[in-house]
Structures are given as structure tokens and as C-alpha cells.
Design a protein around this motif. Structure first.
Motif, PDB file in Angstrom:
ATOM      1  N   PRO A  51       7.365  -2.573 -29.893  1.00  0.00           N
ATOM      2  CA  PRO A  51       7.953  -2.002 -31.210  1.00  0.00           C
ATOM      3  C   PRO A  51       9.146  -0.983 -30.950  1.00  0.00           C
ATOM      4  N   ARG A  52       8.781  -0.026 -29.979  1.00  0.00           N
ATOM      5  CA  ARG A  52       9.735   0.865 -29.875  1.00  0.00           C
ATOM      6  C   ARG A  52      11.381   0.498 -29.569  1.00  0.00           C
ATOM      7  N   THR A  53      11.410  -0.711 -29.176  1.00  0.00           N
ATOM      8  CA  THR A  53      12.840  -1.430 -28.714  1.00  0.00           C
ATOM      9  C   THR A  53      13.275  -2.497 -29.880  1.00  0.00           C
ATOM     10  N   TRP A  54      12.191  -3.183 -30.295  1.00  0.00           N
ATOM     11  CA  TRP A  54      12.305  -4.459 -31.023  1.00  0.00           C
ATOM     12  C   TRP A  54      11.894  -4.660 -32.452  1.00  0.00           C
ATOM     13  N   ARG A  55      11.520  -3.632 -33.081  1.00  0.00           N
ATOM     14  CA  ARG A  55      10.898  -3.519 -34.376  1.00  0.00           C
ATOM     15  C   ARG A  55      11.884  -4.167 -35.645  1.00  0.00           C
ATOM     16  N   ARG A  56      13.043  -3.786 -35.328  1.00  0.00           N
ATOM     17  CA  ARG A  56      14.095  -4.349 -36.335  1.00  0.00           C
ATOM     18  C   ARG A  56      14.360  -5.977 -36.225  1.00  0.00           C
ATOM     19  N   LEU A  57      13.850  -6.697 -35.223  1.00  0.00           N
ATOM     20  CA  LEU A  57      13.608  -8.014 -35.257  1.00  0.00           C
ATOM     21  C   LEU A  57      12.949  -8.357 -36.632  1.00  0.00           C
ATOM     22  N   LEU A  58      12.100  -7.870 -37.262  1.00  0.00           N
ATOM     23  CA  LEU A  58      11.142  -8.254 -38.444  1.00  0.00           C
ATOM     24  C   LEU A  58      12.094  -7.783 -39.521  1.00  0.00           C
ATOM     25  N   THR A  59      13.245  -7.269 -39.565  1.00  0.00           N
ATOM     26  CA  THR A  59      14.206  -7.257 -40.595  1.00  0.00           C
ATOM     27  C   THR A  59      15.137  -8.589 -40.907  1.00  0.00           C
ATOM     28  N   LEU A  60      14.849  -9.256 -39.842  1.00  0.00           N
ATOM     29  CA  LEU A  60      15.595 -10.355 -39.686  1.00  0.00           C
ATOM     30  C   LEU A  60      14.766 -11.538 -40.400  1.00  0.00           C
ATOM     31  N   ARG A  61      15.491 -12.895 -40.701  1.00  0.00           N
ATOM     32  CA  ARG A  61      14.534 -14.034 -41.164  1.00  0.00           C
ATOM     33  C   ARG A  61      15.278 -15.231 -40.472  1.00  0.00           C
ATOM     34  N   ALA A  62      14.416 -16.077 -40.117  1.00  0.00           N
ATOM     35  CA  ALA A  62      14.897 -17.460 -39.564  1.00  0.00           C
ATOM     36  C   ALA A  62      14.301 -18.316 -40.277  1.00  0.00           C
ATOM     37  N   GLU A  63      15.212 -19.402 -40.860  1.00  0.00           N
ATOM     38  CA  GLU A  63      14.824 -20.722 -41.430  1.00  0.00           C
ATOM     39  C   GLU A  63      15.459 -21.854 -40.861  1.00  0.00           C
ATOM     40  N   THR A  64      14.729 -22.993 -41.009  1.00  0.00           N
ATOM     41  CA  THR A  64      15.184 -24.014 -40.481  1.00  0.00           C
ATOM     42  C   THR A  64      16.436 -24.706 -41.289  1.00  0.00           C
ATOM     43  N   GLU A  65      17.535 -25.251 -40.745  1.00  0.00           N
ATOM     44  CA  GLU A  65      18.387 -25.642 -41.526  1.00  0.00           C
ATOM     45  C   GLU A  65      19.300 -26.762 -40.704  1.00  0.00           C
ATOM     46  N   ASP A  66      19.370 -28.025 -41.234  1.00  0.00           N
ATOM     47  CA  ASP A  66      20.075 -29.077 -40.643  1.00  0.00           C
ATOM     48  C   ASP A  66      19.838 -29.330 -39.452  1.00  0.00           C
ATOM     49  N   GLY A  67      18.328 -29.314 -38.821  1.00  0.00           N
ATOM     50  CA  GLY A  67      18.044 -29.439 -37.616  1.00  0.00           C
ATOM     51  C   GLY A  67      18.492 -28.385 -36.793  1.00  0.00           C
ATOM     52  N   GLY A  68      18.875 -27.221 -37.303  1.00  0.00           N
ATOM     53  CA  GLY A  68      18.947 -26.014 -36.550  1.00  0.00           C
ATOM     54  C   GLY A  68      18.456 -24.782 -37.174  1.00  0.00           C
ATOM     55  N   VAL A  69      18.737 -23.807 -36.970  1.00  0.00           N
ATOM     56  CA  VAL A  69      18.185 -22.624 -37.677  1.00  0.00           C
ATOM     57  C   VAL A  69      19.063 -21.616 -38.336  1.00  0.00           C
TER      58      VAL A  69
END
Length: 258
Positions: A51-69
Motif C-alpha cells: 500500500p505504501r507504493t500502490w494504494r492509488r491503484l484503488l482509485t482506478l476502475r477497470a471494466e471490460t469493453e469490446d473484448g479489451g479493457v
């Protein structure tokens, strides 16, 4: 029991999406953990387990779209690698194939609780996907499930399961399912293989959800079990599973223990 919800996380350690119907096979829930962010500074896979380095990953959202992301930021705008790197403060690239020899760093969760997410703490190093297909981005197994009883009202998003099972029994019933099979819907059949040890991720802010140290403290108090014979007792919540017979499922499907 009934299937209460299905969740997919297309990119490792990013917020995901709830889905109304999903195909599940030996590779997991269709589209789940198919991508990751590669840290171009040191060649490691980005993971909020640090979390010290990467907690901001949880401010981003990933959704599937047209066979990709499609990856979006806190304001809902779509982001490319450069914009993601700017938000994270480190250069990253979205990848579909895991580099050979890649490992995960897992900050010791009790030390994170005691010292805070900005403190330098000890970490362990683990291989990817010990019970999953080679080359995958799964921490251990291709499926993670949890019961509503074990969540005890906590948002499922904190624990990042694929299957949420409506169960009105005692919390942590999943512990007793190890080695048994679950039938879900008309065809899907799973083998439950291990309790899920919890890292610091459930305690972190997840998008609009604020940080909550109790998300780890509760299983630490109530459910310290040995997830694998070679590991010590650890705070656990939920269980890992492998697919015996693939199938397509949706919320409302019956779940039966065998």
C-alpha cells in the motif's frame, strides 16, 4: 444457499465491476485478472498489497469493453498508460502477459495496521498463481468466494471476491468447505481448496469507500486459520476454489455443498 453477486476485476489491484451473468472455467471468471500494470522502474507487477507504493491503484476502475479493457480515473475519464502513470506517480504499462519470474510483494498486514500505510514495513515475496494456470495474474487460485455471513455487512468490494454467496449461517463457514465441492447453477462445479489469507488491501480506501482498519482486524480477531500446511495461522476470510466443471452462472442461482 444462493449466488448473491458476481464480481470481475479485469486489471489486477484496480477496482472492478459487478456482472449480471458470467462464464466460469478453469481460467476463472471470464475476463477476470486478465491484465496488470507493469512498473517500468523495476519490472515488478503493481499490486496494492504494497500500500505504501500502490494504494492509488484503488482509485482506478477497470471494466471490460469490446473484448479489451477500459480504465478510468476518479473523475470517470478514460486513461491511457501515460495518464495512469501520472496519477500513480510511477511509470507503468498495461500488460496481458506476465513476465517470466515475476513475483508479488506482500507487506506484512499487521505491520501496516500498526505503523500506517506510509510507513516502511517488512514484506514477504510470493509466486503468482500457485493453484492457477501458468502465466496468470491470480495471487493463488482462479476463483475467490465469500459468504454474506462472513462479510457481516462489510462491502464485498473490500475483499475482491468473484462469487458472493448468500448464506445465513455462521461467519467463516467457508473454512469447513475446504476439500469439498460446490455446485452453482445448472452446471458449474467448484472444488474449494484453501481459506483466503487477508493482506492490507481490505483496509484501504476503495474508490468512494473510506479506509477501514476493522476490515482486517475483525478476521485477525475471529478467524486465524492455517490456509495451507506450510503457512502459519493467518487472518482469513473467504476461500479459494478451482473449477471442476465449467458453467455459466448468474445471481439467484442455487449453491449446494457436496
Amino acid at each position: 444457499m444462493r449466488l448473491a453477486a458476481l464480481h470481475r476485476h479485469p486489471v489486477k489491484s484496480l477496482l472492478g465491476e459487478e456482472v449480471a451473468r458470467a462464464r466460469i472455467d478453469a481460467g476463472g471468471l471470464d475476463g477476470d485478472r486478465r491484465y496488470a500494470l507493469l512498473d517500468l522502474t523495476d519490472g515488478r507487477i503493481a499490486s496494492a498489497k504494497e500500500p505504501r507504493t500502490w494504494r492509488r491503484l484503488l482509485t482506478l476502475r477497470a471494466e471490460t469493453e469490446d473484448g479489451g479493457v477500459r480504465i478510468t480515473g476518479p473523475d470517470g475519464a478514460a486513461l491511457d498508460d501515460a495518464a495512469i502513470s501520472a496519477l500513480l506517480g510511477r511509470p507503468v504499462r498495461l500488460i496481458e502477459e506476465r513476465p517470466p519470474g515475476a513475483t508479488l510483494r506482500r507487506s506484512v498486514p499487521e505491520q501496516v495496521l500498526a505503523a500506517g500505510i506510509d510507513a516502511e514495513v517488512e514484506y514477504t515475496v510470493q509466486e503468482f498463481g500457485g493453484a492457477a494456470a501458468p502465466g496468470s495474474f491470480f495471487d493463488f487460485a482462479p476463483l475467490h468466494l465469500v459468504t454474506t455471513a462472513s462479510l457481516a455487512g462489510a462491502p464485498a468490494a473490500r475483499y475482491r471476491p468473484n462469487l458472493v454467496i448468500d448464506h445465513d449461517g455462521e461467519p467463516y463457514a467457508e473454512n469447513a468447505w475446504i476439500g469439498r465441492e460446490l455446485a452453482v447453477g445448472p452446471r458449474l462445479r467448484l472444488r474449494v481448496i484453501a481459506a483466503t489469507p487477508r493482506c492490507a488491501i481490505p483496509t484501504l480506501a476503495h474508490g468512494a469507500l473510506p479506509a477501514d482498519p476493522e476490515a482486517l482486524r475483525r478476521p485477525a480477531r475471529e478467524n486465524r486459520v492455517r490456509p495451507l500446511p506450510e503457512l502459519p495461522p493467518l487472518p482469513c476470510l473467504g476461500a479459494y476454489a478451482q473449477v471442476v466443471v465449467p458453467g455459466t452462472v448468474e445471481p439467484g442461482d442455487a449453491v449446494t455443498l457436496h
